[in-house]
Design an enzyme around this catalytic site. Sequence first.
Site, PDB file in Angstrom:
ATOM      1  N   GLY A   1      -9.294  13.213   2.613  1.00  0.00           N
ATOM      2  CA  GLY A   1      -8.808  11.863   2.934  1.00  0.00           C
ATOM      3  C   GLY A   1      -7.378  11.945   3.444  1.00  0.00           C
ATOM      4  O   GLY A   1      -6.520  11.131   3.088  1.00  0.00           O
TER       5      GLY A   1
ATOM      6  N   GLY B   1      -5.169   9.116   5.282  1.00  0.00           N
ATOM      7  CA  GLY B   1      -4.872   7.872   4.555  1.00  0.00           C
ATOM      8  C   GLY B   1      -3.393   7.703   4.261  1.00  0.00           C
ATOM      9  O   GLY B   1      -2.587   8.624   4.451  1.00  0.00           O
TER      10      GLY B   1
ATOM     11  N   HIS C   1      -3.281   1.705 -14.598  1.00  0.00           N
ATOM     12  CA  HIS C   1      -1.879   1.716 -15.033  1.00  0.00           C
ATOM     13  C   HIS C   1      -1.665   0.818 -16.264  1.00  0.00           C
ATOM     14  O   HIS C   1      -0.994   1.203 -17.219  1.00  0.00           O
ATOM     15  CB  HIS C   1      -0.950   1.198 -13.934  1.00  0.00           C
ATOM     16  CG  HIS C   1      -1.104   1.901 -12.616  1.00  0.00           C
ATOM     17  ND1 HIS C   1      -1.385   3.236 -12.514  1.00  0.00           N
ATOM     18  CD2 HIS C   1      -0.998   1.446 -11.348  1.00  0.00           C
ATOM     19  CE1 HIS C   1      -1.439   3.567 -11.224  1.00  0.00           C
ATOM     20  NE2 HIS C   1      -1.212   2.501 -10.507  1.00  0.00           N
TER      21      HIS C   1
ATOM     22  N   LYS D   1      10.061  -7.115  -7.956  1.00  0.00           N
ATOM     23  CA  LYS D   1       9.354  -5.852  -8.200  1.00  0.00           C
ATOM     24  C   LYS D   1       9.794  -5.368  -9.571  1.00  0.00           C
ATOM     25  O   LYS D   1      10.981  -5.153  -9.809  1.00  0.00           O
ATOM     26  CB  LYS D   1       9.768  -4.842  -7.128  1.00  0.00           C
ATOM     27  CG  LYS D   1       9.234  -3.431  -7.336  1.00  0.00           C
ATOM     28  CD  LYS D   1       9.874  -2.512  -6.288  1.00  0.00           C
ATOM     29  CE  LYS D   1       9.728  -1.059  -6.667  1.00  0.00           C
ATOM     30  NZ  LYS D   1       8.606  -0.391  -6.061  1.00  0.00           N
TER      31      LYS D   1
HETATM   32  N1  LIG Z   1      -1.832   4.353  -0.753  1.00  0.00           N
HETATM   33  C1  LIG Z   1      -1.246   4.433  -1.912  1.00  0.00           C
HETATM   34  O1  LIG Z   1      -0.024   4.261  -2.040  1.00  0.00           O
HETATM   35  C2  LIG Z   1      -2.056   4.752  -3.152  1.00  0.00           C
HETATM   36  C3  LIG Z   1      -1.399   4.750  -4.393  1.00  0.00           C
HETATM   37  C4  LIG Z   1      -2.126   5.105  -5.528  1.00  0.00           C
HETATM   38  C5  LIG Z   1      -3.461   5.448  -5.414  1.00  0.00           C
HETATM   39  N2  LIG Z   1      -4.101   5.427  -4.200  1.00  0.00           N
HETATM   40  C6  LIG Z   1      -5.522   5.799  -4.142  1.00  0.00           C
HETATM   41  O2  LIG Z   1      -5.686   6.925  -3.317  1.00  0.00           O
HETATM   42  C7  LIG Z   1      -6.906   6.846  -2.603  1.00  0.00           C
HETATM   43  C8  LIG Z   1      -6.611   6.955  -1.148  1.00  0.00           C
HETATM   44  O3  LIG Z   1      -5.756   5.887  -0.787  1.00  0.00           O
HETATM   45  P1  LIG Z   1      -5.294   5.639   0.699  1.00  0.00           P
HETATM   46  O4  LIG Z   1      -4.424   4.436   0.675  1.00  0.00           O
HETATM   47  O5  LIG Z   1      -4.762   6.884   1.289  1.00  0.00           O
HETATM   48  O6  LIG Z   1      -6.716   5.265   1.356  1.00  0.00           O
HETATM   49  P2  LIG Z   1      -7.097   5.126   2.860  1.00  0.00           P
HETATM   50  O7  LIG Z   1      -5.859   4.875   3.678  1.00  0.00           O
HETATM   51  O8  LIG Z   1      -8.228   4.161   2.919  1.00  0.00           O
HETATM   52  O9  LIG Z   1      -7.657   6.595   3.215  1.00  0.00           O
HETATM   53  C9  LIG Z   1      -8.954   7.035   2.937  1.00  0.00           C
HETATM   54  C10 LIG Z   1      -9.145   8.410   3.572  1.00  0.00           C
HETATM   55  O10 LIG Z   1     -10.498   8.833   3.410  1.00  0.00           O
HETATM   56  C11 LIG Z   1     -11.030   9.245   4.685  1.00  0.00           C
HETATM   57  N3  LIG Z   1     -12.466   8.978   4.698  1.00  0.00           N
HETATM   58  C12 LIG Z   1     -13.108   7.834   4.390  1.00  0.00           C
HETATM   59  N4  LIG Z   1     -14.447   8.004   4.499  1.00  0.00           N
HETATM   60  C13 LIG Z   1     -14.655   9.294   4.880  1.00  0.00           C
HETATM   61  C14 LIG Z   1     -15.832  10.082   5.132  1.00  0.00           C
HETATM   62  N5  LIG Z   1     -17.054   9.578   5.024  1.00  0.00           N
HETATM   63  N6  LIG Z   1     -15.654  11.367   5.487  1.00  0.00           N
HETATM   64  C15 LIG Z   1     -14.424  11.909   5.599  1.00  0.00           C
HETATM   65  N7  LIG Z   1     -13.278  11.224   5.375  1.00  0.00           N
HETATM   66  C16 LIG Z   1     -13.385   9.917   5.001  1.00  0.00           C
HETATM   67  C17 LIG Z   1     -10.245   8.395   5.687  1.00  0.00           C
HETATM   68  O11 LIG Z   1     -10.146   8.992   6.957  1.00  0.00           O
HETATM   69  P3  LIG Z   1     -11.114   8.765   8.210  1.00  0.00           P
HETATM   70  O12 LIG Z   1     -11.279   7.305   8.388  1.00  0.00           O
HETATM   71  O13 LIG Z   1     -10.380   9.456   9.303  1.00  0.00           O
HETATM   72  O14 LIG Z   1     -12.375   9.465   7.871  1.00  0.00           O
HETATM   73  C18 LIG Z   1      -8.851   8.432   5.058  1.00  0.00           C
HETATM   74  O15 LIG Z   1      -8.232   9.652   5.370  1.00  0.00           O
HETATM   75  C19 LIG Z   1      -7.553   5.517  -3.013  1.00  0.00           C
HETATM   76  O16 LIG Z   1      -8.498   5.750  -4.012  1.00  0.00           O
HETATM   77  C20 LIG Z   1      -6.390   4.706  -3.548  1.00  0.00           C
HETATM   78  O17 LIG Z   1      -6.765   3.775  -4.519  1.00  0.00           O
HETATM   79  C21 LIG Z   1      -3.411   5.085  -3.074  1.00  0.00           C
END
Ligand SMILES: NC(=O)c1ccc[n+]([C@@H]2O[C@H](COP(=O)([O-])OP(=O)(O)OC[C@H]3O[C@@H](n4cnc5c(N)ncnc54)[C@H](OP(=O)(O)O)[C@@H]3O)[C@@H](O)[C@H]2O)c1
Length: 440
Positions: A10, A13, A235, A323
């Site tokens: 991922g 993301g 959390h 915040k």
């Molecule tokens: N963002 C934050 O600050 C944050 C903080 C704490 C926790 N989290 C957690 O971390 C996780 C990721 O968060 P995020 O914000 O980075 O999510 P995101 O932006 O939605 O990224 C999801 C990733 O998964 C990939 N993906 C989705 N379906 C796929 C598939 N079938 N095959 C291969 N790759 C796939 C997407 O890329 P493609 O579309 O290119 O495939 C993307 O790289 C989540 O569970 C979220 O709750 C995030």
Amino acid sequence: MEQVTFIILGVTGDLTKRKLIPAIYQLIKNKKIKNLAFVGISRSATSIEPIIAAAEKFIGQKDEQSWKLIKQSSYALAMNFDNQEDYQKLALLLKTIEQKHELPGNRIFYFATLPEHFSTITTSLSKNGLTTTNGWSRLVYEKPFGWDLASAKNINKKILNVFDEKDIYRIDHYLGKELVSGIAFLRFTNRILEPLLNNKHVDSVEITMTEKIGIEGRGNYYDKYGVIKDIIQNHGFQLLALTAMEAPLKLAGGHIRDQKARVLKKTRLAEITLGQYKGYLNEPNVAPGSRTPTYARARFEVNTKAWKGVPFIITAGKNLAAKETSITINFKLAECRIQSCPTEPNTFKIRIQPDEGVSLNIYTKKPGTQEISPVEMNFSQGRFEANTPEAYGTLIEDVIRADQSFFVREDEIELSWKIIDNIPSDLPVVIYAQGSKGPP
Ligand SMILES: NC(=O)c1ccc[n+]([C@@H]2O[C@H](COP(=O)([O-])OP(=O)(O)OC[C@H]3O[C@@H](n4cnc5c(N)ncnc54)[C@H](OP(=O)(O)O)[C@@H]3O)[C@@H](O)[C@H]2O)c1
């Protein structure tokens, strides 16, 4: 100093650029890793350069040598988690890269993607031999782990079918924050605190997790989960459990996890108010007419001997006035023997962010009068000379050292979903103004 192959599932993301690449960079800079390869995976990950470039602005002042090492050791693979043939391509790529960088095959698979992919990826990694090397393999799962009790149980069952719990790291990055991992130290090393932390002396406990920002373009994810599954289930309950747990045998490992699980087993929802910020429905990728809450204020009962009768109130939300992440313990009023007695309680507050630290509000006599005045004794974490480390860096270092103390165990996950599953789905969702304190 370790030698590690990081595989981020991922990689395109938001989390990777904001937190994961900066954390790996810090570990190199702080000489915790001497040699690495970094392999980023997603459907659209055709090239690593733009991914690394996107992370650069989250690094701050750069140490060029460490940054160069990351750039020279990074690779991308465009693959679909659902496609078995792609795992064979990944296996080959990892073998080639590890040979080239002379790495022993210590692999961290970091699941930076939604929980609906966790089981498929895990079983496919095992089936395709990706976790069988001369080194170790550890799997790190982002939160939320599941979307309800049934899904969490199902994921746990599937991943524990192919891996041992000792190789599984369910991350809750709050547990990597200094002040959170420090709660147990504060409570169990200060004689003046612990004897007072129970229903004899405490009136209520407030856990606050409010943000000024909205969902920042993450509608696809957020609209399915909302504040309860995104924040409170993980959390919120971890903070509650650390505050209410009994003294563990040792301040480490399984002992802390045992005590947290005991608290979660006894925790029940008593009352909840839900809200949604005005304008949420206009955010990209939010379903028309969505009732997803962006705010919740909930009262929980912790029915342990020590805490029965003390409300634990958790407030979490987006697009609010301030915040703040904190835990405030409101004590009962003292038996008072003067004329103008205090009407507000003594409070002990742990500030997790911003301005990390702790404060204690007490009453003293105003000089030259018979009146009392509240004063605050305050400690700011910034007084320590050492910089407070970033949570993700701390936790990834723990994975490398195989220390699971600040990761969430199978039973904790399931117990917290059990509490959430009892929240009715048809509760009213009150609209609140952006920048306000939430619903009235
Ligand atoms: N963002 C934050 O600050 C944050 C903080 C704490 C926790 N989290 C957690 O971390 C996780 C990721 O968060 P995020 O914000 O980075 O999510 P995101 O932006 O939605 O990224 C999801 C990733 O998964 C990939 N993906 C989705 N379906 C796929 C598939 N079938 N095959 C291969 N790759 C796939 C997407 O890329 P493609 O579309 O290119 O495939 C993307 O790289 C989540 O569970 C979220 O709750 C995030």
